[in-house]
Motif scaffolding. Structure first.
Motif, PDB file in Angstrom:
ATOM      1  N   ILE A  84       0.807  -1.221   0.000  1.00  0.00           N
ATOM      2  CA  ILE A  84       0.000   0.000   0.000  1.00  0.00           C
ATOM      3  C   ILE A  84       0.842   1.274   0.000  1.00  0.00           C
ATOM      4  O   ILE A  84       0.675   2.128  -0.876  1.00  0.00           O
ATOM      5  CB  ILE A  84      -0.978   0.011   1.201  1.00  0.00           C
ATOM      6  CG1 ILE A  84      -1.939  -1.174   1.104  1.00  0.00           C
ATOM      7  CG2 ILE A  84      -1.751   1.331   1.259  1.00  0.00           C
ATOM      8  CD1 ILE A  84      -2.806  -1.380   2.312  1.00  0.00           C
ATOM      9  N   THR A  85       1.735   1.429   0.968  1.00  0.00           N
ATOM     10  CA  THR A  85       2.469   2.687   1.113  1.00  0.00           C
ATOM     11  C   THR A  85       3.230   3.052  -0.150  1.00  0.00           C
ATOM     12  O   THR A  85       3.098   4.170  -0.659  1.00  0.00           O
ATOM     13  CB  THR A  85       3.447   2.618   2.305  1.00  0.00           C
ATOM     14  OG1 THR A  85       2.729   2.266   3.479  1.00  0.00           O
ATOM     15  CG2 THR A  85       4.148   3.951   2.513  1.00  0.00           C
ATOM     16  N   VAL A  86       4.043   2.136  -0.646  1.00  0.00           N
ATOM     17  CA  VAL A  86       4.865   2.459  -1.810  1.00  0.00           C
ATOM     18  C   VAL A  86       4.024   2.719  -3.058  1.00  0.00           C
ATOM     19  O   VAL A  86       4.167   3.773  -3.685  1.00  0.00           O
ATOM     20  CB  VAL A  86       5.945   1.376  -2.053  1.00  0.00           C
ATOM     21  CG1 VAL A  86       6.725   1.665  -3.329  1.00  0.00           C
ATOM     22  CG2 VAL A  86       6.895   1.303  -0.863  1.00  0.00           C
ATOM     23  N   PRO A  87       3.124   1.812  -3.456  1.00  0.00           N
ATOM     24  CA  PRO A  87       2.372   2.084  -4.683  1.00  0.00           C
ATOM     25  C   PRO A  87       1.399   3.265  -4.600  1.00  0.00           C
ATOM     26  O   PRO A  87       1.171   3.955  -5.588  1.00  0.00           O
ATOM     27  CB  PRO A  87       1.615   0.791  -4.971  1.00  0.00           C
ATOM     28  CG  PRO A  87       1.777  -0.082  -3.803  1.00  0.00           C
ATOM     29  CD  PRO A  87       2.842   0.477  -2.930  1.00  0.00           C
ATOM     30  N   VAL A  88       0.826   3.516  -3.427  1.00  0.00           N
ATOM     31  CA  VAL A  88      -0.189   4.568  -3.311  1.00  0.00           C
ATOM     32  C   VAL A  88       0.417   5.930  -2.975  1.00  0.00           C
ATOM     33  O   VAL A  88      -0.020   6.955  -3.509  1.00  0.00           O
ATOM     34  CB  VAL A  88      -1.256   4.177  -2.256  1.00  0.00           C
ATOM     35  CG1 VAL A  88      -2.239   5.308  -2.013  1.00  0.00           C
ATOM     36  CG2 VAL A  88      -1.991   2.920  -2.698  1.00  0.00           C
TER      37      VAL A  88
END
Length: 130
Positions: A84-88
């Motif tokens: 979640i954190t990296v892609p979003v």
């Protein structure tokens, strides 16, 4: 009744949500010239009460060895960062997985997170053993 493994994951997700929320909110209150440094400082400080709160919630009704709980919290946070954190939040702003997971601050925060849960969990479970 939810079993202890599922509940430990739910508590870890709560701590991760709190940490990401503080990290993202820090960008809206610019105090330093370097917003990335500021957000890392906020996360390093915010992870302390967040991890203690998640650990407290877990030990309020269930038991697991503190080291196992700490590893669960760290593993769930790392997985959620990757999913979640990296892609979003990181990639849309020009970041990459390699930058995020190659940053020494990421590992510093993981170590801090592990030892906070371990320490707090050890002290919370002492009354259970007595």
């Amino acid at each position: 009744m939810i079993n202890k493994n599922v509940f430990s994951i739910l508590c870890a997700i709560l701590v991760w949500v709190l940490g990401v929320s503080f990290y993202l909110l820090s960008f809206y209150l610019p105090l330093l010239e370097n917003p990335e440094l500021q957000s890392n400082i906020v996360l390093v400080l915010a992870i302390i009460p967040s991890a203690c709160f998640g650990t407290y919630l877990f030990y309020k009704n269930r038991y697991m060895k503190p080291a196992a709980l700490a590893l669960t919290f760290v593993a769930v946070a790392t997985l959620l960062d990757a999913l979640i954190t990296v892609p979003v939040f990181i990639i849309p702003h020009g970041g990459r997985y390699s930058e995020f997971f190659g940053d020494p601050m990421f590992y510093t925060i993981l170590v801090e997170f592990y030892f906070i849960v371990l320490y707090y969990g050890t002290h919370l479970t002492k009354p259970l053993k007595a």
